[in-house]
Design a protein around this motif. Structure first.
Motif, short mmCIF file in Angstrom:
data_model
loop_
_atom_site.label_atom_id
_atom_site.label_comp_id
_atom_site.label_asym_id
_atom_site.label_seq_id
_atom_site.Cartn_x
_atom_site.Cartn_y
_atom_site.Cartn_z
N THR A 1 0.89 -1.22 0.10
CA THR A 1 -0.13 -0.09 0.19
C THR A 1 0.82 1.22 0.10
O THR A 1 2.06 1.38 0.83
CB THR A 1 -0.98 0.03 1.16
N ASP B 1 -2.10 5.54 -2.55
CA ASP B 1 -3.33 4.75 -2.18
C ASP B 1 -4.07 5.64 -0.81
O ASP B 1 -5.36 6.09 -0.78
CB ASP B 1 -3.36 3.57 -1.77
N PHE C 1 -6.95 10.46 -3.65
CA PHE C 1 -6.33 9.21 -2.81
C PHE C 1 -7.81 8.40 -2.43
O PHE C 1 -8.85 9.22 -1.96
CB PHE C 1 -5.47 9.79 -1.68
N GLU C 2 -7.60 7.35 -2.13
CA GLU C 2 -8.72 6.61 -1.80
C GLU C 2 -9.03 6.70 -0.40
O GLU C 2 -10.37 6.90 -0.11
CB GLU C 2 -8.69 4.92 -1.84
N LEU D 1 -9.84 -0.14 2.36
CA LEU D 1 -9.66 0.29 1.19
C LEU D 1 -10.57 -0.56 0.43
O LEU D 1 -9.89 -1.80 0.15
CB LEU D 1 -8.23 0.72 0.88
N HIS E 1 -11.74 0.04 -3.13
CA HIS E 1 -11.73 0.26 -4.55
C HIS E 1 -11.16 -0.86 -5.32
O HIS E 1 -10.17 -1.29 -4.74
CB HIS E 1 -11.05 1.52 -4.78
N GLY F 1 -7.57 -0.48 -6.27
CA GLY F 1 -6.70 -0.33 -5.01
C GLY F 1 -6.15 -1.58 -4.56
O GLY F 1 -6.42 -2.53 -4.96
N PRO F 2 -5.39 -1.32 -3.54
CA PRO F 2 -4.83 -2.77 -2.78
C PRO F 2 -5.80 -3.60 -2.05
O PRO F 2 -5.36 -4.54 -1.78
CB PRO F 2 -3.80 -2.00 -2.12
N GLU G 1 -15.56 4.29 -1.77
CA GLU G 1 -14.28 3.79 -1.97
C GLU G 1 -13.49 3.37 -0.63
O GLU G 1 -12.39 2.89 -0.77
CB GLU G 1 -13.42 4.96 -2.68
N LYS G 2 -13.97 3.64 0.76
CA LYS G 2 -13.19 3.33 1.79
C LYS G 2 -14.45 2.96 2.90
O LYS G 2 -15.61 3.78 2.77
CB LYS G 2 -12.32 4.51 2.13
#
Length: 429
Positions: free
Chosen positions: A14, A33, A62-63, A131, A133, A136-137, A196-197
């Motif tokens: 990340t 991220d 950024f997420e 996280l 998305h 994303g990671p 997204e989070k």
């Protein structure tokens, strides 16, 4: 009992971008991220300054974005509610900052809702960030954030007095008079939905007032299962080497009313000292998070990897005066300073701290932090046996101090690559 590789919890790299002490500056941010801002968004704590800073952060791609305040962000330092038995945090004098009347803290806090809905603002509390998305990671982490800054007195925000065993307490005792201590008030856990989070909050917030409470008690409220700590002040002895001067007693330069007292000739006799909080360092030795992000001391921008060892018998030397506090506190065995691979501010290359073991630069080895050991050892050690290393990052953006002789100087954001646990629902991703 040891874990086999197949039993270990999956992690994924990340990328975390760390900034602090932007003081109204909107610098270019590298991709990542997660974004952390470790306080001092503003310079004079005005409503207009704060609004611009939050709008800038809201637009950042950024997420997840986690933000705390700093000692300059006084408009975000709320007084206890009038219906409580607590003293008011603001005296008549402290309601003015840099000769300006401060806006209502409630009004300033509402800016995060109106202008920064994607920002997780922490005021001495913790949150769990997921996280989620698809690009994303898909990792998760627990973060604790606090704006507390020691030894500054009533003029500045979120202040508290140092403990008597802090090396800076005796050295700058004249600056502690009239200092502000903190009052803990419980807050209920809640959640903030985000497409997204996912963010869930828990813990206690601090109101800063003349009521007596020790610095050790302030920092003992950091939960033991935290992955990342974000504070404005550094811990004592790590990324905190600065010059003592000015009305706040730290590396912030003189107040505007004393401009001109510091110049080129004075700079030649400046003495560097460790300015961080000793009580925070003690708690750091107990929790031993993966990452500790901080700022405040502009000239101390950088990173250090702190290696922890179990406390030895009383006859053994103890690093930095840390002793076992009965909660599993360890001692520092080694400290490795990070060398910035790209220190030039105008360079397009990022200032990367690689803790994944995949990098080739100096200090790029994998962080020695195995949460699976925590699970195996269990209750006998408090569940933190696998936490053997912490990376401390001072990410101050502003590199100079008021009155900025020769012009303002800036540092680049510090980028950290860190292995974090994969969200359970995405382990097959």
């Amino acid at each position: 009992m040891n874990n086999s590789p197949s039993d270990r919890r999956p992690t994924r790299r990340t990328r975390i971008v760390c900034i602090s002490d932007t003081h109204n500056c909107t610098v270019k941010l590298p991709k990542g991220d997660v974004l952390f801002h470790a306080g001092d968004l503003t310079n004079q704590g005005s409503l207009s300054e704060l609004t611009k800073a939050i709008q800038w952060l809201e637009k950042a791609d950024f997420e997840a974005k986690v933000v705390i305040a700093g000692n300059h962000d006084k408009a975000l330092d709320p007084a206890p509610s009038s219906d409580s038995s607590q003293h008011q945090a603001f005296s008549t004098e402290s309601c003015h900052f840099h000769n300006q009347s401060l806006p209502s803290p409630k009004e300033c806090l509402s800016i995060f809702e109106t202008h920064g809905p994607s920002i997780t603002y922490l005021r001495h509390e913790s949150a769990e960030i997921k996280l989620t998305h698809s690009k994303g990671p898909r990792t998760r982490f627990k973060v604790f954030g606090s704006p507390g800054t020691p030894g500054l007195g009533e003029k500045w925000a979120f202040g508290y007095e140092r403990d008597v065993n802090d090396p800076n307490r005796a050295r700058y005792s004249h600056q502690e008079n009239g200092g502000i201590r903190a009052v803990v008030t419980e807050t209920k856990s809640g959640s903030q939905p985000n497409p997204e989070k996912e963010t869930s909050r828990s813990g206690s917030r601090l109101h800063f007032s003349p009521i007596s409470i020790s610095a050790k008690k302030i920092w003992s409220s950091i939960p033991p299962d935290i992955d990342i700590i974000v504070t404005h002040t550094p811990p004592y002895g790590h990324c905190d080497l600065g010059v003592v001067r000015g009305s706040d007693g730290l590396d912030d330069g003189p107040s505007p009313s004393k401009a001109g007292e510091t110049g080129e000739e004075e700079a030649e006799t400046e003495t560097y000292r460790h300015l961080g909080c000793h009580s925070l360092l003690q708690r750091l030795s107990v929790v031993r998070p993966r990452l500790h992000v901080c700022g405040h001391v502009h000239r101390a921008r950088g990173a250090e990897r702190v290696r922890w060892s179990p406390v030895q018998p009383p006859s053994s030397p103890v690093s930095m005066g840390i002793k076992d506090d009965g909660e599993g506190g360890w001692i520092e065995s080694t400290t490795e300073k990070w060398t910035d691979p790209s220190p030039e501010p105008k360079s397009w290359k990022i200032s990367l701290v690689d803790l994944t073991g995949r990098g080739r630069g100096e200090g790029s080895g994998k962080l020695d932090w195995n949460v699976d050991v925590d699970t195996v050892i269990g209750e006998s050690t408090g569940g933190r046996e696998g936490r053997k290393e912490t990376c401390v990052v001072n990410c101050a953006i502003l590199g100079s101090n008021y009155p900025h002789v020769g012009g303002k100087r800036f540092h680049k954001p510090v980028v950290v690559d860190l292995e974090l646990p994969v969200c359970e629902e995405s382990q097959d991703y």
